[in-house]
Structure formats: structure tokens, C-alpha cells
Design a protein around this motif. Structure first.
Motif, PDB file in Angstrom:
ATOM      1  N   GLN A 209      12.424  -0.884 -11.307  1.00 14.01           N
ATOM      2  CA  GLN A 209      12.941  -0.024 -12.208  1.00 14.01           C
ATOM      3  C   GLN A 209      14.285   0.689 -11.663  1.00 14.01           C
ATOM      4  O   GLN A 209      15.289   0.786 -12.223  1.00 14.01           O
ATOM      5  CB  GLN A 209      12.009   1.095 -12.921  1.00 14.01           C
ATOM      6  CG  GLN A 209      11.119   0.540 -13.713  1.00 14.01           C
ATOM      7  CD  GLN A 209      10.000   1.349 -14.269  1.00 14.01           C
ATOM      8  OE1 GLN A 209      10.016   2.680 -13.729  1.00 14.01           O
ATOM      9  NE2 GLN A 209       9.045   1.230 -15.093  1.00 14.01           N
ATOM     10  N   LEU A 210      13.973   1.224 -10.306  1.00 11.51           N
ATOM     11  CA  LEU A 210      15.139   1.909  -9.673  1.00 11.51           C
ATOM     12  C   LEU A 210      16.147   0.990  -9.514  1.00 11.51           C
ATOM     13  O   LEU A 210      17.509   1.255  -9.453  1.00 11.51           O
ATOM     14  CB  LEU A 210      14.532   2.698  -8.332  1.00 11.51           C
ATOM     15  CG  LEU A 210      13.567   3.818  -8.776  1.00 11.51           C
ATOM     16  CD1 LEU A 210      13.032   4.257  -7.283  1.00 11.51           C
ATOM     17  CD2 LEU A 210      14.155   5.017  -9.606  1.00 11.51           C
ATOM     18  N   ALA A 211      15.820  -0.217  -8.663  1.00 16.31           N
ATOM     19  CA  ALA A 211      16.747  -1.126  -8.349  1.00 16.31           C
ATOM     20  C   ALA A 211      17.429  -1.701  -9.460  1.00 16.31           C
ATOM     21  O   ALA A 211      18.791  -2.105  -9.172  1.00 16.31           O
ATOM     22  CB  ALA A 211      16.078  -2.455  -7.438  1.00 16.31           C
ATOM     23  N   ASP A 212      17.011  -2.036 -10.566  1.00 18.49           N
ATOM     24  CA  ASP A 212      17.684  -2.344 -11.784  1.00 18.49           C
ATOM     25  C   ASP A 212      18.676  -1.326 -12.116  1.00 18.49           C
ATOM     26  O   ASP A 212      20.115  -1.744 -12.389  1.00 18.49           O
ATOM     27  CB  ASP A 212      16.828  -2.624 -12.948  1.00 18.49           C
ATOM     28  CG  ASP A 212      15.862  -3.834 -12.878  1.00 18.49           C
ATOM     29  OD1 ASP A 212      16.464  -4.819 -12.054  1.00 18.49           O
ATOM     30  OD2 ASP A 212      15.122  -3.996 -13.678  1.00 18.49           O
ATOM     31  N   PHE A 213      18.154  -0.183 -12.213  1.00 16.77           N
ATOM     32  CA  PHE A 213      19.463   0.799 -12.709  1.00 16.77           C
ATOM     33  C   PHE A 213      20.465   1.067 -11.549  1.00 16.77           C
ATOM     34  O   PHE A 213      21.528   1.388 -12.026  1.00 16.77           O
ATOM     35  CB  PHE A 213      18.722   2.204 -12.840  1.00 16.77           C
ATOM     36  CG  PHE A 213      19.357   3.150 -13.447  1.00 16.77           C
ATOM     37  CD1 PHE A 213      19.761   3.308 -14.851  1.00 16.77           C
ATOM     38  CD2 PHE A 213      19.914   4.343 -12.922  1.00 16.77           C
ATOM     39  CE1 PHE A 213      20.507   4.130 -15.522  1.00 16.77           C
ATOM     40  CE2 PHE A 213      20.690   5.165 -13.380  1.00 16.77           C
ATOM     41  CZ  PHE A 213      21.130   5.121 -14.751  1.00 16.77           C
ATOM     42  N   ALA A 214      20.058   1.123 -10.229  1.00 15.89           N
ATOM     43  CA  ALA A 214      21.111   1.067  -9.137  1.00 15.89           C
ATOM     44  C   ALA A 214      21.955  -0.002  -9.170  1.00 15.89           C
ATOM     45  O   ALA A 214      23.190   0.286  -8.878  1.00 15.89           O
ATOM     46  CB  ALA A 214      20.299   1.397  -7.953  1.00 15.89           C
ATOM     47  N   ALA A 215      21.448  -1.020  -9.377  1.00 16.40           N
ATOM     48  CA  ALA A 215      22.487  -2.283  -9.462  1.00 16.40           C
ATOM     49  C   ALA A 215      23.236  -2.512 -10.591  1.00 16.40           C
ATOM     50  O   ALA A 215      24.267  -2.741 -10.404  1.00 16.40           O
ATOM     51  CB  ALA A 215      21.403  -3.589  -9.073  1.00 16.40           C
ATOM     52  N   TYR A 216      22.702  -2.316 -11.591  1.00 11.82           N
ATOM     53  CA  TYR A 216      23.470  -2.721 -13.044  1.00 11.82           C
ATOM     54  C   TYR A 216      23.792  -1.207 -13.745  1.00 11.82           C
ATOM     55  O   TYR A 216      24.904  -1.609 -14.534  1.00 11.82           O
ATOM     56  CB  TYR A 216      22.557  -3.534 -13.896  1.00 11.82           C
ATOM     57  CG  TYR A 216      21.990  -4.603 -13.220  1.00 11.82           C
ATOM     58  CD1 TYR A 216      22.815  -5.484 -12.325  1.00 11.82           C
ATOM     59  CD2 TYR A 216      20.580  -4.970 -13.164  1.00 11.82           C
ATOM     60  CE1 TYR A 216      22.071  -6.558 -11.621  1.00 11.82           C
ATOM     61  CE2 TYR A 216      19.905  -5.899 -12.655  1.00 11.82           C
ATOM     62  CZ  TYR A 216      21.013  -6.739 -11.702  1.00 11.82           C
ATOM     63  OH  TYR A 216      20.160  -7.951 -11.066  1.00 11.82           O
ATOM     64  N   GLY A 217      23.453  -0.230 -13.498  1.00 12.49           N
ATOM     65  CA  GLY A 217      23.822   1.083 -14.277  1.00 12.49           C
ATOM     66  C   GLY A 217      23.141   1.104 -15.599  1.00 12.49           C
ATOM     67  O   GLY A 217      22.551  -0.002 -16.251  1.00 12.49           O
ATOM     68  N   LEU A 218      22.974   2.049 -16.353  1.00  9.82           N
ATOM     69  CA  LEU A 218      22.472   2.037 -17.716  1.00  9.82           C
ATOM     70  C   LEU A 218      23.028   0.745 -18.573  1.00  9.82           C
ATOM     71  O   LEU A 218      22.303   0.066 -19.392  1.00  9.82           O
ATOM     72  CB  LEU A 218      22.716   3.538 -18.503  1.00  9.82           C
ATOM     73  CG  LEU A 218      21.964   3.573 -19.740  1.00  9.82           C
ATOM     74  CD1 LEU A 218      20.447   3.215 -19.527  1.00  9.82           C
ATOM     75  CD2 LEU A 218      22.264   5.027 -20.166  1.00  9.82           C
ATOM     76  N   THR A 219      24.646   0.932 -18.817  1.00 12.42           N
ATOM     77  CA  THR A 219      25.167  -0.247 -19.564  1.00 12.42           C
ATOM     78  C   THR A 219      24.672  -1.494 -19.148  1.00 12.42           C
ATOM     79  O   THR A 219      24.103  -2.567 -20.060  1.00 12.42           O
ATOM     80  CB  THR A 219      26.271  -0.112 -19.464  1.00 12.42           C
ATOM     81  OG1 THR A 219      26.999   1.194 -20.011  1.00 12.42           O
ATOM     82  CG2 THR A 219      27.301  -1.149 -20.472  1.00 12.42           C
ATOM     83  N   GLY A 220      24.425  -1.766 -18.012  1.00 13.55           N
ATOM     84  CA  GLY A 220      24.111  -3.105 -17.572  1.00 13.55           C
ATOM     85  C   GLY A 220      22.575  -3.497 -17.737  1.00 13.55           C
ATOM     86  O   GLY A 220      22.337  -4.514 -18.338  1.00 13.55           O
ATOM     87  N   VAL A 221      21.761  -2.617 -17.435  1.00 14.66           N
ATOM     88  CA  VAL A 221      20.356  -2.776 -17.774  1.00 14.66           C
ATOM     89  C   VAL A 221      20.292  -2.988 -19.429  1.00 14.66           C
ATOM     90  O   VAL A 221      19.515  -3.963 -19.585  1.00 14.66           O
ATOM     91  CB  VAL A 221      19.514  -1.624 -17.242  1.00 14.66           C
ATOM     92  CG1 VAL A 221      18.163  -1.424 -17.829  1.00 14.66           C
ATOM     93  CG2 VAL A 221      19.643  -1.506 -15.845  1.00 14.66           C
ATOM     94  N   LEU A 222      20.742  -2.057 -20.054  1.00 22.86           N
ATOM     95  CA  LEU A 222      20.488  -2.424 -21.600  1.00 22.86           C
ATOM     96  C   LEU A 222      21.153  -3.805 -22.028  1.00 22.86           C
ATOM     97  O   LEU A 222      20.572  -4.373 -22.885  1.00 22.86           O
ATOM     98  CB  LEU A 222      21.283  -1.194 -22.298  1.00 22.86           C
ATOM     99  CG  LEU A 222      20.580   0.170 -22.043  1.00 22.86           C
ATOM    100  CD1 LEU A 222      21.311   1.442 -22.883  1.00 22.86           C
ATOM    101  CD2 LEU A 222      19.225   0.399 -22.527  1.00 22.86           C
ATOM    102  N   ALA A 223      22.140  -4.073 -21.537  1.00 20.42           N
ATOM    103  CA  ALA A 223      22.825  -5.507 -22.034  1.00 20.42           C
ATOM    104  C   ALA A 223      21.846  -6.587 -21.483  1.00 20.42           C
ATOM    105  O   ALA A 223      21.817  -7.431 -22.126  1.00 20.42           O
ATOM    106  CB  ALA A 223      24.128  -5.374 -21.452  1.00 20.42           C
ATOM    107  N   LYS A 224      21.500  -6.472 -20.353  1.00 16.95           N
ATOM    108  CA  LYS A 224      20.411  -7.411 -19.757  1.00 16.95           C
ATOM    109  C   LYS A 224      19.243  -7.537 -20.442  1.00 16.95           C
ATOM    110  O   LYS A 224      18.941  -8.655 -20.729  1.00 16.95           O
ATOM    111  CB  LYS A 224      20.182  -6.923 -18.117  1.00 16.95           C
ATOM    112  CG  LYS A 224      19.363  -8.060 -17.437  1.00 16.95           C
ATOM    113  CD  LYS A 224      19.472  -7.388 -15.905  1.00 16.95           C
ATOM    114  CE  LYS A 224      18.727  -8.398 -14.951  1.00 16.95           C
ATOM    115  NZ  LYS A 224      17.280  -8.531 -15.061  1.00 16.95           N
ATOM    116  N   ASP A 225      18.790  -6.388 -21.039  1.00 19.46           N
ATOM    117  CA  ASP A 225      17.484  -6.772 -21.611  1.00 19.46           C
ATOM    118  C   ASP A 225      17.559  -6.921 -23.191  1.00 19.46           C
ATOM    119  O   ASP A 225      16.554  -7.171 -23.888  1.00 19.46           O
ATOM    120  CB  ASP A 225      16.832  -5.240 -21.633  1.00 19.46           C
ATOM    121  CG  ASP A 225      16.300  -4.921 -20.092  1.00 19.46           C
ATOM    122  OD1 ASP A 225      16.070  -6.099 -19.434  1.00 19.46           O
ATOM    123  OD2 ASP A 225      15.931  -4.000 -19.757  1.00 19.46           O
ATOM    124  N   SER A 226      19.047  -6.941 -23.494  1.00 18.61           N
ATOM    125  CA  SER A 226      19.111  -7.231 -25.181  1.00 18.61           C
ATOM    126  C   SER A 226      19.052  -8.627 -25.340  1.00 18.61           C
ATOM    127  O   SER A 226      19.374  -9.401 -24.376  1.00 18.61           O
ATOM    128  CB  SER A 226      20.252  -6.561 -25.517  1.00 18.61           C
ATOM    129  OG  SER A 226      21.565  -6.958 -24.816  1.00 18.61           O
TER     130      SER A 226
END
Length: 226
Positions: A209-226
Motif C-alpha cells: 500500500q505504501l509503495a503504491d502511493f509513494a510510487a504513483y501518488g493518489l492520482t496514479g493509484v486511482l487511475a491504476k485501479d480503475s
């Protein structure tokens, strides 16, 4: 110091050297005993328990380590060495310093490794971690604060790793240090919260969870999961 009868040159006093070696060895023994006692009795341990674990008196501990603040700083020094050692191993296992192509493409693998090295210590030694991070009021300059110093060391190492890829991406290279400090604070605060959560997730889940947020940021994580 004594002088040679032929040359008059000063030469080291062997007794002083042996005493210094003994003093350093005794100091290490007392710090190891303190760490063992902290693990057994918890972060709020008193000097009596530490002295009992070391098989000596509080007077001896004070003589070699100073007061409770001196003990705290000595334990921090030992713990910092462990963290830096694990951190360096994690980086070496995930990043080829001669070829940073993988990091430039996706920094997540390196982030997973370094975040996991930190949370592993928290999980393995929770009372020792609490003892270090719940520091007493320190009557020392901020640059001598052991927790701040450790954060600076880790952030500086990460910044050096990030600087090239950050510059190549068109960003100001100085952002690497700002982001590295932010990452250290982000992980440390998350680790503190995770440690006290009675229903905490497994370490592996939190690391990702921490690595996802640190690597991609909130925008990246939400886009990645959508």
C-alpha cells in the motif's frame, strides 16, 4: 606518554590503550544488555531493570553511558546501525547502481524493498522501536538528535538514487531531496500507526500500500485501479 631514551620521541602508553579498549568493550556489553532488557520489559523500562539484566549496578551504567539520556543515545546509535545496514542491503538487492534503467521505468520495486526493511524492524522489535522513537526531551542541537540524524541519512541516500531519474524526467533535480524526506516521514508515520493498530494488516499488505502511493501518488493509484 613516555619518551624513548635514544630519540626522545613520545610513544603511546600501552596501559592507556588497553584501558580504552576495555572501556569500549564494556560500553558495548552494557548497550547490548540494555537492548535485551528493553525487548523483555518494554519501552518504559527503568534503569533498575537494565542494571539487573547487565548483572551490575546503576552506578556502573552511569559511569560508562552517563544518565538516562546517555543510555538512550547509545541505544539509538546501535539501532541506527541496524536500520542502515538493513536499508543498504534492501537497496543493493533491488537496485543495480550501475544501471538505473529499472528505477527510471518504475521505482516501485526499490520502494517495496526499503519500506519492507523498515517495517520488518518495527515488527521484529516493537519495544525497541518504541524506545527509540518515543525519545525523551533532548537537550542537544537538532542536528544531534539521533532520530533526525537517521532520517537525514536515509533521505540523503534515497535522494542520491532519485536525482538522476528526477532530472531526466524534466523535474528540478533538487526535488529529489524534498521528496526523499517526505517519503521517510510518510513511512515512519505510517509505521507508528500500524504498530499500535490492534487489527493491523499483515506487513506485506501495508508495504505494498505504501509503495503504491509513494510510487504513483493518489492520482496514479486511482487511475491504476480503475
Amino acid at each position: 606518554m613516555t619518551s624513548s631514551p635514544r630519540t626522545g620521541a613520545a610513544r603511546p602508553d600501552g596501559r592507556h590503550s588497553r584501558w580504552e579498549q576495555h572501556r569500549l568493550a564494556r560500553r558495548r556489553e552494557l548497550v547490548e544488555a540494555a537492548i535485551k532488557a528493553i525487548r523483555h520489559h518494554g519501552a518504559t523500562i527503568g534503569m533498575d531493570e537494565i542494571a539487573a539484566e547487565a548483572g551490575t549496578s546503576k552506578t556502573v551504567i552511569y559511569r560508562h553511558l552517563g544518565d538516562r539520556l546517555g543510555l538512550y543515545l547509545a541505544v539509538c546509535e546501535a539501532v541506527d546501525s541496524l536500520i542502515i545496514k538493513d536499508f543498504s542491503k534492501a537497496l543493493e538487492s533491488s537496485v543495480d547502481r550501475d544501471s538505473l534503467d529499472a528505477l527510471r521505468r518504475d521505482p516501485r520495486e526499490a520502494l517495496v524493498a526499503v519500506i519492507d526493511s523498515y517495517l520488518s524492524l518495527v515488527e521484529r522489535d516493537p519495544e525497541l522501536y518504541r524506545f527509540v522513537t518515543r525519545r525523551p526531551l533532548l537537550d542537544v542541537p537538532v542536528e544531534q538528535d539521533p532520530v533526525t540524524g537517521l532520517s537525514d541519512t536515509i533521505a540523503t541516500t534515497l535522494a542520491a538514487l532519485f536525482e538522476g531519474p528526477v532530472a531526466e524526467s524534466g523535474h528540478d533535480a533538487t526535488a529529489a531531496l524534498t521528496w526523499a524526506h517526505g517519503l521517510v516521514g510518510f513511512v515512519r508515520e505510517s509505521a507508528d500507526r500500524w504498530l499500535v493498530d490492534p487489527d493491523r494488516l499483515p506487513r506485506e499488505a501495508v508495504v505494498h500500500q505504501l509503495a503504491d502511493f509513494a510510487a504513483y501518488g493518489l492520482t496514479g493509484v486511482l487511475a491504476k485501479d480503475s
